[in-house]
Design a protein around this motif. Structure first.
Motif, mmCIF file in Angstrom:
data_model
loop_
_atom_site.group_PDB
_atom_site.id
_atom_site.type_symbol
_atom_site.label_atom_id
_atom_site.label_comp_id
_atom_site.label_asym_id
_atom_site.label_seq_id
_atom_site.Cartn_x
_atom_site.Cartn_y
_atom_site.Cartn_z
ATOM 1 N N ALA A 262 0.819 -1.273 -0.029
ATOM 2 C CA ALA A 262 -0.021 -0.005 -0.025
ATOM 3 C C ALA A 262 1.004 1.251 0.044
ATOM 4 N N ALA A 263 1.967 1.190 0.637
ATOM 5 C CA ALA A 263 2.762 2.375 0.674
ATOM 6 C C ALA A 263 3.504 2.548 -0.598
ATOM 7 N N THR A 264 3.992 1.652 -1.092
ATOM 8 C CA THR A 264 4.483 1.794 -2.556
ATOM 9 C C THR A 264 3.499 2.577 -3.546
ATOM 10 N N LYS A 267 2.664 6.178 -2.514
ATOM 11 C CA LYS A 267 3.892 7.116 -2.801
ATOM 12 C C LYS A 267 3.885 7.165 -4.435
ATOM 13 N N SER A 268 3.563 6.416 -5.115
ATOM 14 C CA SER A 268 3.568 6.310 -6.728
ATOM 15 C C SER A 268 2.613 7.342 -7.208
ATOM 16 N N GLU A 269 1.652 7.365 -6.334
ATOM 17 C CA GLU A 269 0.042 8.344 -6.552
ATOM 18 C C GLU A 269 0.453 9.686 -6.296
ATOM 19 N N GLY A 270 1.726 10.053 -5.290
ATOM 20 C CA GLY A 270 1.840 11.397 -5.202
ATOM 21 C C GLY A 270 1.465 11.580 -3.680
ATOM 22 N N VAL A 271 1.055 10.593 -2.790
ATOM 23 C CA VAL A 271 0.671 10.853 -1.429
ATOM 24 C C VAL A 271 2.038 11.125 -0.766
ATOM 25 N N HIS A 279 -3.587 7.662 6.261
ATOM 26 C CA HIS A 279 -4.360 7.399 5.056
ATOM 27 C C HIS A 279 -5.074 5.929 5.248
ATOM 28 N N PRO A 280 -6.249 6.235 4.725
ATOM 29 C CA PRO A 280 -7.348 4.940 5.084
ATOM 30 C C PRO A 280 -6.952 3.741 4.223
ATOM 31 N N ASP A 281 -6.142 3.886 3.436
ATOM 32 C CA ASP A 281 -5.725 2.728 2.427
ATOM 33 C C ASP A 281 -4.828 1.906 3.075
#
Length: 308
Positions: A262-264, A267-271, A279-281
């Motif tokens: 989820a972290a990867t 981060k790739s989505e710009g979070v 983050h809820p994800d």
């Protein structure tokens, strides 16, 4: 604190390095709860610093970790020597974090083994001058530390191993493996046919895990947990928390895998790292609900973010 690096930053780093422990004040009457894990393995479930474990070999007793207290480690040693009618033959430190090694003076007369990759941390700890400022810094995490410092005698291990350490002989020998994961020197052992794991902080049971070290390696951590699952181990003695069985180990491994994935993606989505922290994800934890999030959790999220 006068060491090679006299800085407030170093104090913060070292305090964070032991943040997985629960601060508690022990008493002489009940410093720990003894858990008979198998015929040859006993663990001292301990809230003041790390758990302590003992494995009985034909040649003598091998101890793993010492917690924060020389007097508690000494008592555990005496109890195990009486229980098994056998002397201590070695002490193994699963990794170089203060809450696992401050009580090592209880084993001044036996070989002390540690992974060579942790030597830099060891040298920092051994060089500390325990002045009032330093003691106060650690006491904010470990309230009993001021009363333990007078009997603490930190020294470098007598034996450094790289990736493997063999103790004992024949069918009963122990093979300690350095896998990394929680820290670069994280080491553990699977005890023979009993399939009992002494895990150090690769397992922090029923509590939020600490993984905020610069040398935390999520892939190595996950691989080690998965290896133990494949062995179908019977019990796991964690660095902190109660003994657990295979099902809980699987829940822990799955959480690490899903959290890293989820972290990867985030981060790739710009979070941002700050957004990721809540983050809820991110998957729900495998540990019990908490009233508040520990202040050190943000350092874990930063390590997770940096590694993604």
């Amino acid at each position: 604190m006068r060491t090679r690096e006299r800085t407030t930053g170093l104090i913060c780093v070292l305090v964070l390095a032991v943040a997985g422990a629960i601060p508690a004040t022990e008493t002489e009457e009940s410093p720990y709860e003894l858990v008979e894990v198998s015929p040859t393995v006993v663990m001292a479930l301990h809230n003041n610093g790390s758990n302590l474990s003992c494995v009985a070999l034909d040649e003598g007793l091998v101890f793993f970790d010492t917690g924060l207290s020389t007097r508690t480690a000494s008592r555990f040693r005496r109890e195990m020597e009486a229980r098994f009618e056998s002397p201590a033959m070695a002490l193994v430190l699963t990794h170089a974090h203060l809450d696992h090694l401050l009580g090592m003076a209880a084993f001044d007369d036996v070989p002390v083994h540690a992974a060579a990759s942790g030597r830099t941390r060891w040298e920092h700890f051994v060089a500390i001058e325990w002045d009032e400022r330093t003691i106060a810094g650690y006491a904010s995490v470990f309230p009993s530390l001021p009363e333990e410092i007078p009997s603490a005698r930190l020294r470098l291990p007598t034996d450094w191993y790289d990736d493997e350490l063999v103790l004992g002989a024949g069918d009963g020998q122990l093979t300690v493996q350095r896998t990394g994961g929680h820290s670069v020197d994280s080491s553990s052992v699977v005890v023979g046919a009993e399939r009992v794991v002494i895990a150090g902080d690769l397992v922090q049971a029923r509590r939020r895990p600490y993984f905020g070290e610069p040398d935390t390696d999520f892939s190595a951590w996950i691989d080690t947990l998965q290896h133990w699952e494949e062995l179908e181990v019977s019990a796991v003695c964690p660095g902190h928390g109660p003994v657990i069985e295979l099902a809980e180990l699987g829940e822990m491994r799955l959480w690490f895998e899903e959290t890293a994935a989820a972290a990867t993606r985030l981060k790739s989505e710009g979070v941002s790292m700050e957004e990721m922290a809540s983050h809820p994800d991110l998957p729900d934890g495998y540990w019990p609900d908490e009233d508040t999030v520990p202040r050190w959790w943000i350092y874990c999220i930063k390590r997770l973010y940096d590694a993604s």
